[in-house]
Design a protein around this motif. Structure first.
Motif, mmCIF file in Angstrom:
data_model
loop_
_atom_site.group_PDB
_atom_site.id
_atom_site.type_symbol
_atom_site.label_atom_id
_atom_site.label_comp_id
_atom_site.label_asym_id
_atom_site.label_seq_id
_atom_site.Cartn_x
_atom_site.Cartn_y
_atom_site.Cartn_z
ATOM 1 N N ASP A 24 0.852 -1.178 0.000
ATOM 2 C CA ASP A 24 0.000 0.000 0.000
ATOM 3 C C ASP A 24 0.895 1.237 0.000
ATOM 4 N N SER A 25 1.097 1.834 -1.172
ATOM 5 C CA SER A 25 2.023 2.954 -1.299
ATOM 6 C C SER A 25 1.506 4.227 -0.635
ATOM 7 N N SER A 26 0.236 4.229 -0.229
ATOM 8 C CA SER A 26 -0.297 5.408 0.449
ATOM 9 C C SER A 26 0.216 5.502 1.882
ATOM 10 N N VAL A 27 0.761 4.413 2.393
ATOM 11 C CA VAL A 27 1.331 4.394 3.740
ATOM 12 C C VAL A 27 2.827 4.642 3.626
ATOM 13 N N PRO A 28 3.369 5.671 4.295
ATOM 14 C CA PRO A 28 4.797 5.958 4.184
ATOM 15 C C PRO A 28 5.654 4.843 4.770
ATOM 16 N N SER A 29 6.856 4.697 4.236
ATOM 17 C CA SER A 29 7.762 3.653 4.726
ATOM 18 C C SER A 29 8.188 3.922 6.167
ATOM 19 N N HIS A 30 8.365 5.214 6.494
ATOM 20 C CA HIS A 30 8.748 5.612 7.847
ATOM 21 C C HIS A 30 7.545 6.267 8.531
ATOM 22 N N GLN A 31 7.235 5.807 9.740
ATOM 23 C CA GLN A 31 6.202 6.442 10.553
ATOM 24 C C GLN A 31 6.776 6.669 11.941
ATOM 25 N N ALA A 32 6.391 7.788 12.560
ATOM 26 C CA ALA A 32 7.008 8.129 13.838
ATOM 27 C C ALA A 32 6.032 8.863 14.750
ATOM 28 N N THR A 33 6.265 8.700 16.049
ATOM 29 C CA THR A 33 5.513 9.399 17.087
ATOM 30 C C THR A 33 6.504 9.923 18.110
ATOM 31 N N VAL A 34 6.335 11.184 18.515
ATOM 32 C CA VAL A 34 7.202 11.772 19.540
ATOM 33 C C VAL A 34 6.411 11.929 20.830
ATOM 34 N N LEU A 35 6.963 11.417 21.916
ATOM 35 C CA LEU A 35 6.369 11.557 23.246
ATOM 36 C C LEU A 35 7.151 12.626 24.006
ATOM 37 N N LEU A 36 6.452 13.653 24.472
ATOM 38 C CA LEU A 36 7.071 14.746 25.225
ATOM 39 C C LEU A 36 6.728 14.595 26.701
ATOM 40 N N PHE A 37 7.759 14.565 27.547
ATOM 41 C CA PHE A 37 7.575 14.345 28.985
ATOM 42 C C PHE A 37 7.937 15.595 29.782
ATOM 43 N N GLU A 38 7.393 15.680 30.986
ATOM 44 C CA GLU A 38 7.803 16.695 31.953
ATOM 45 C C GLU A 38 9.122 16.219 32.579
ATOM 46 N N PRO A 39 10.231 16.939 32.364
ATOM 47 C CA PRO A 39 11.538 16.458 32.830
ATOM 48 C C PRO A 39 11.640 16.288 34.344
ATOM 49 N N ARG A 40 10.846 17.050 35.103
ATOM 50 C CA ARG A 40 10.982 16.996 36.565
ATOM 51 C C ARG A 40 10.373 15.746 37.184
ATOM 52 N N ASN A 41 9.349 15.170 36.530
ATOM 53 C CA ASN A 41 8.702 14.020 37.157
ATOM 54 C C ASN A 41 8.322 12.905 36.191
ATOM 55 N N GLY A 42 8.625 13.079 34.896
ATOM 56 C CA GLY A 42 8.368 12.016 33.931
ATOM 57 C C GLY A 42 6.948 11.918 33.420
ATOM 58 N N THR A 43 6.084 12.876 33.766
ATOM 59 C CA THR A 43 4.702 12.862 33.293
ATOM 60 C C THR A 43 4.644 13.088 31.781
ATOM 61 N N LEU A 44 3.819 12.302 31.101
ATOM 62 C CA LEU A 44 3.638 12.492 29.666
ATOM 63 C C LEU A 44 2.805 13.748 29.424
ATOM 64 N N LYS A 45 3.367 14.693 28.683
ATOM 65 C CA LYS A 45 2.704 15.972 28.417
ATOM 66 C C LYS A 45 1.988 15.990 27.070
ATOM 67 N N ALA A 46 2.575 15.306 26.072
ATOM 68 C CA ALA A 46 1.985 15.385 24.736
ATOM 69 C C ALA A 46 2.452 14.224 23.873
ATOM 70 N N VAL A 47 1.595 13.846 22.931
ATOM 71 C CA VAL A 47 1.933 12.884 21.884
ATOM 72 C C VAL A 47 1.860 13.653 20.560
ATOM 73 N N LEU A 48 2.974 13.700 19.837
ATOM 74 C CA LEU A 48 3.054 14.518 18.633
ATOM 75 C C LEU A 48 3.322 13.662 17.396
ATOM 76 N N ASP A 49 2.916 14.185 16.246
ATOM 77 C CA ASP A 49 3.141 13.514 14.968
ATOM 78 C C ASP A 49 4.631 13.568 14.628
ATOM 79 N N GLY A 50 5.312 12.464 14.859
ATOM 80 C CA GLY A 50 6.751 12.423 14.641
ATOM 81 C C GLY A 50 7.145 12.436 13.179
ATOM 82 N N SER A 51 6.242 12.018 12.304
ATOM 83 C CA SER A 51 6.559 12.007 10.875
ATOM 84 C C SER A 51 6.709 13.431 10.352
ATOM 85 N N VAL A 52 5.792 14.304 10.764
ATOM 86 C CA VAL A 52 5.870 15.714 10.361
ATOM 87 C C VAL A 52 7.104 16.363 10.972
ATOM 88 N N ILE A 53 7.333 16.123 12.261
ATOM 89 C CA ILE A 53 8.494 16.698 12.935
ATOM 90 C C ILE A 53 9.784 16.247 12.259
#
Length: 252
Positions: A24-53
């Motif tokens: 299925d060529s409509s699906v890119p070969s590389h897919q990615a997700t970026v998880l952003l955490f709060e550095p002080r306590n490890g809390t997950l702050k956001a899930v971002l589109d890693g492919s765009v980034i």
């Protein structure tokens, strides 16, 4: 790809999947997700589109390298490849630089034509990589090639090349002649010597990391034929993700 930036007060991990042969060529070969955490306590702050980034930050770093390394009178831009990175590189390069001519080549010509038709500016679709490269001042390789598609004998003396594909130790985009007769810049020496087939298999000597040029500890040498071998660094994703999160937070 985990990273922490004290300067940005940001902690992230990027998760990447890579499927080389997609029915299925409509699906890119590389897919990615970026998880952003709060550095002080490890809390997950956001899930971002890693492919765009990934697409945007990779092109941004190539643009920085080009600003430092391209010849003073660069007029012709050549892009080899017509995937996601081709689009992101075209966008930022035509925004930041003024080229009189832009050329595109892709192994599958219909994808090159699709690429050209989707853009606002004029792009010349070339029938061969050699045609696209000949006389070009700035060359971007963003392909899935595993053997060289860019040869030193084609490259104009003093040209600058951003080599973005071939991110495995047994993959190549550039031939030995080009690698051994250029001034080679990398984003990370450590990564280049373990991940880049272009560097490892050619035995080319690394002149400097891009960061050393930005800091002024190594010269840029734009009068030479230069190659920037881009592999990507996790800290680039971290800085980009924090920038996006802060912009979003400010708007909410």
């Amino acid at each position: 790809m985990p990273a922490y930036s004290a300067a940005d007060d940001a902690l992230t991990t990027k998760l990447v999947t890579f499927y080389e042969h997609q029915e299925d060529s409509s699906v890119p070969s590389h897919q990615a997700t970026v998880l952003l955490f709060e550095p002080r306590n490890g809390t997950l702050k956001a899930v971002l589109d890693g492919s765009v980034i990934t697409a945007k930050r990779t092109a941004a770093v190539s643009a920085i390298a080009t600003k430092l390394l391209m010849p003073a009178s660069a007029e012709v831009l050549c892009i080899l490849g017509a995937g996601v990175q081709a689009y992101s590189h075209y966008d930022i390069f035509t925004e930041l630089f003024t080229f009189k001519e832009v050329r595109i080549w892709n192994r599958t010509k219909e994808n090159a034509v699709k690429f050209a038709r989707s853009l606002n500016g004029p792009v010349q679709v070339c029938s061969s990589a050699q045609e696209a490269v000949t006389g070009a001042d700035v060359i971007i390789t963003v392909t899935m090639a595993t053997t060289p598609i860019l040869f030193g004998e084609w490259v104009k003396p003093g040209a600058h090349i951003n080599a973005v594909g071939a991110s495995r130790p047994d993959w190549r985009e550039l031939d030995d002649e080009l690698m051994k007769n250029c001034v080679l810049f990398v984003d990370s020496r450590e990564a280049a010597l373990t991940e880049s087939g272009d560097v490892i298999l050619s035995g080319a000597e690394i002149f400097a990391e891009l960061g050393e040029v930005l800091k002024g500890t190594k010269p840029a040498l734009p009068e030479k034929t230069t190659v920037f071998k881009s592999l990507g660094m996790a800290v680039e994703d971290t800085v980009a993700a924090k920038f996006i999160y802060d912009s979003w937070s400010a708007g909410n």
